[in-house]
Motif scaffolding. Sequence first.
Motif, mmCIF file in Angstrom:
data_model
loop_
_atom_site.group_PDB
_atom_site.id
_atom_site.type_symbol
_atom_site.label_atom_id
_atom_site.label_comp_id
_atom_site.label_asym_id
_atom_site.label_seq_id
_atom_site.Cartn_x
_atom_site.Cartn_y
_atom_site.Cartn_z
ATOM 1 N N PRO A 377 0.516 10.776 3.920
ATOM 2 C CA PRO A 377 -0.897 11.161 3.812
ATOM 3 C C PRO A 377 -1.619 10.439 2.678
ATOM 4 O O PRO A 377 -2.841 10.374 2.681
ATOM 5 C CB PRO A 377 -0.838 12.671 3.572
ATOM 6 C CG PRO A 377 0.529 12.950 3.096
ATOM 7 C CD PRO A 377 1.423 11.889 3.643
ATOM 8 N N SER A 378 -0.867 9.909 1.725
ATOM 9 C CA SER A 378 -1.515 9.185 0.630
ATOM 10 C C SER A 378 -1.574 7.685 0.901
ATOM 11 O O SER A 378 -1.909 6.912 0.013
ATOM 12 C CB SER A 378 -0.763 9.426 -0.678
ATOM 13 O OG SER A 378 -0.637 10.791 -0.927
ATOM 14 N N LEU A 380 0.735 5.454 1.214
ATOM 15 C CA LEU A 380 1.602 4.621 0.378
ATOM 16 C C LEU A 380 2.611 3.905 1.275
ATOM 17 O O LEU A 380 2.658 4.121 2.484
ATOM 18 C CB LEU A 380 2.336 5.497 -0.637
ATOM 19 C CG LEU A 380 1.447 6.389 -1.488
ATOM 20 C CD1 LEU A 380 2.295 7.236 -2.417
ATOM 21 C CD2 LEU A 380 0.485 5.550 -2.299
ATOM 22 N N PRO A 382 6.263 4.081 1.307
ATOM 23 C CA PRO A 382 7.441 4.719 0.710
ATOM 24 C C PRO A 382 8.663 3.807 0.679
ATOM 25 O O PRO A 382 9.442 3.845 -0.284
ATOM 26 C CB PRO A 382 7.679 5.917 1.626
ATOM 27 C CG PRO A 382 6.364 6.205 2.236
ATOM 28 C CD PRO A 382 5.690 4.878 2.391
ATOM 29 N N CYS A 408 5.003 15.366 -0.626
ATOM 30 C CA CYS A 408 4.919 16.264 0.521
ATOM 31 C C CYS A 408 6.187 16.228 1.361
ATOM 32 O O CYS A 408 6.476 17.159 2.098
ATOM 33 C CB CYS A 408 3.723 15.892 1.380
ATOM 34 S SG CYS A 408 3.856 14.252 2.084
ATOM 35 N N PHE A 425 11.523 9.335 -5.704
ATOM 36 C CA PHE A 425 10.178 9.246 -6.285
ATOM 37 C C PHE A 425 10.041 10.181 -7.477
ATOM 38 O O PHE A 425 9.407 9.856 -8.468
ATOM 39 C CB PHE A 425 9.110 9.589 -5.241
ATOM 40 C CG PHE A 425 9.119 8.650 -4.074
ATOM 41 C CD1 PHE A 425 9.692 7.394 -4.179
ATOM 42 C CD2 PHE A 425 8.580 9.020 -2.856
ATOM 43 C CE1 PHE A 425 9.726 6.536 -3.098
ATOM 44 C CE2 PHE A 425 8.610 8.163 -1.775
ATOM 45 C CZ PHE A 425 9.182 6.924 -1.896
HETATM 46 S S1 SF4 Z 1 6.266 12.298 -0.337
HETATM 47 FE FE1 SF4 Z 1 6.308 10.467 0.922
HETATM 48 S S2 SF4 Z 1 4.803 10.852 2.515
HETATM 49 FE FE2 SF4 Z 1 4.393 12.346 0.875
HETATM 50 S S3 SF4 Z 1 2.884 11.342 -0.412
HETATM 51 FE FE3 SF4 Z 1 4.870 10.833 -1.283
HETATM 52 S S4 SF4 Z 1 5.371 8.881 -0.347
HETATM 53 FE FE4 SF4 Z 1 3.745 9.745 0.875
#
Ligand code: SF4
Lengths: 487, 329
Positions: A377-378, A380, A382, A408, A425
């Motif tokens: 949703p952002s 990015l 991943p 998320c 992350f």
């Molecule tokens: S957890 Fe994954 S899907 Fe959710 S914002 Fe971070 S990188 Fe994006």
Amino acid sequence: MFDFLWRKKTASFTGGIILDGHKHVSKIITPPIAKELVYPLFLASNRYAKSCVKIGDYVKKGQVIATPDSPLSTPIHAASSGTITAIEKRLIAHPSGLAENCIILQTDGLETVLEAEPCLDYQQQNREFLREKIHLAGIVGLGGAAFPTAKKLNNSQPIHTLIINAAECEPYISCDESLAIRSAKNIIQGTLIIQHILQTARCIIAIEDSKPEAYAALLSAIKTTDIQIQKVPSIYPAGGEKQLIQAITGQKIPAQKLIFESGFICQNIATSFAIYQAIILGMPLTERVITVTGAGIKQAQNLQAKIGTPIKDLVQACQGYTNHAEQLIMGGPMMGIALASDDIAIIKTSNCLLIEPLKQADTQPCIRCGDCAEVCPSELLPQQLYWYSRSQEWDNCTDYQLADCIECGCCDVVCPSKIPLVQAFRIAKAEITQKHRQTEQAALAKERFENQQHRKLRIAQEKAQQLAKRKAAIEKMKAAAAQRKLN
Amino acid sequence: MQFPTSCSPFTPSNNSVQRIMFHVIAALLPAIAVQFWFFGFSILMQICLAIGTALLTEALCLTARKRDIVSALSDGSALLTALLIAIAIPSIAPWWVVITGTLFAILIAKHIYGGLGYNPFNPAMAAYVFLLISFPLQMTQWQSPFAFLDFSNAFQLIFSEQIAFDGTTSATVLDLTKTQLHLGQNLANIQQQALFGFIADKNRELINLAYLLGGLFLLHKKIIHWAIPTAVILGLLIPASIAYSIDNSLYSSPTFHLMAGATLCCAFFIATDPVTASSSKKGRLIYGLLIGSLIYCIRTWGGYPDAAAFAVLLANLSAPSIDYYLKGK
Ligand code: SF4
Ligand code: SF4
């Protein structure tokens, strides 16, 4: 097992996945009062409260037992009457298994209540007064952030839209839904108070389209008001603040911007209810609705639980564990935290206890399918972020906007190679924060060192000057003496 | 009660590499069925040889690299590579051709580079090109359409390398068109020959339709992304249409290009291999267009009649740079 169809059909916000709901909306049951209530003095990241009771004190229900320690702290109230038996270190609801000082309250089962101070004419009161009352009632954002609500309502910029978040997009959780069904009228009263404080023109309640009963209840409750209600598609994470705003207004808030800078504010529906209780009934926040669910629990249901109740007592109230009880999660399956013990007590933000069998994940190498990027949703990447996180290339992590990750878990769930992306992350984020702190400290130390050097140098110079002066004086005197001799 | 702790999310994903691979394998079944109908047992023998070699090689490589054999073997990637090789080479090629090819694909093109996920080239296509260069004769003797081989005939052809029976081998239409155009023939005359069906080879037309069917199934199941197949087809159709509209006696029609050779297999099954493709949205379009147009160029001006394998390898080579330059999205 979950089955999901992870590409969504409607374009309501960027990314996201469709998850199986697993929601069993039940009536809200009141469990028996636990023998012992536990109140951690740790509130949230480096925010604490300090105890204002002693061991042996008798406290009534609603009495303050700990007061704020810093501007972003909130008071804690006893949820039942009884005696303070200890203030000691206990495991608390924290992802890293922290043990912190907790106030232990032995209940007497009498529920002797402190006299309440209702305020029925809130429209006549000024904003300051109402905010203070909300602060004294110990209200924080009940959606999960635990940010003090009184602070959040102290807007420095004009807010044009108040959004009441009833999306509840995580699977399994249904506490907000059942609260809406039971107390729609009071939620709306609370919402009107917030609107009065913020002076916002527009107020929208956002609810997922999978909750017809709650929708109907809220719809009939808003009849005489100018509050609107709007359905959002059941796509996770529709309840994320930015996702919610995009879903109902179509406006996309840029990554680096805070939502209130664009004139929005979001409040959880349970917070609305707590504000109603605080103002209209004069009751502090001591109870909340919590979902206890999962394959590991005999009777999944929603409970009206006293904050501070140990998890094991709530499990007891749900007929105990099944033999699938292999992990204990506080919060939902996507963003919750795993707890090590059921001795831990629930806190203000605990919306769900999920007891589940353990999942087996066999991680394989990334096959570069790009699914993770598609659902983020952002917006990015991943897969790239994972690569950089693993190889500790923090600058590249920052370049690829790791800071915008809302954790998320969408990327994790769709990854065919079952790579624990979010975990990587989180570690990377912690490392980067740590490094920031270190560089700041290093800069500070350097500055201090330089100042010191400067000072030393100055003192030395001054000394040298003085010495030179004195020498010159001596020379002068000598010369004068020699002159005198000559004469 | 005490519990183990781990990190969110706690939702088990039901997506897996295995699920993807087996969907792709299932999507190949119609094309395999059609080939069986046309060629008989020869195609099945090729498939068995390839699968046997692939699984054995994969197991050996994994043991040598001290990896978990069961979990890696069950992901289906070696199986898929084997299938793609078996259906890409001529169905009457001798046994050692398919074995060498599969060995090359798994050992050199996959494991030398670090195994699944790290291979820069599509293993099946790398093997195909390797075979074409090493054994040009065996790799260009195609079984004629409708020369259904029963088990013993197929066995003899593949294992004892008997000289092909009369009528069992023929060129493909891509071959034919190429050589005859060189001889100064007119395209309209060439297409009168018996080898041609409605648009391209009598058998290839149907086989390609079966690939299309499988590809649509994969799109429907969201196993592959629409961008790459669409771009491959466009990349081929656009130059083909332009050339065809300039001189249709010299340049074959766009539909011919679509239905001849390995076009649709490449578009849906080879180019879409995520490991070796571009991963960003725009990147995928560029990557697909590159493959499509390379196929056209090599077919029309290059030295080889069909070009999918070369086109894919060249595009594999450029995929990292495509992603790199599009990094800012
Ligand atoms: S957890 Fe994954 S899907 Fe959710 S914002 Fe971070 S990188 Fe994006
Ligand atoms: S979803 Fe998993 S396998 Fe696919 S690109 Fe992302 S990290 Fe790699």
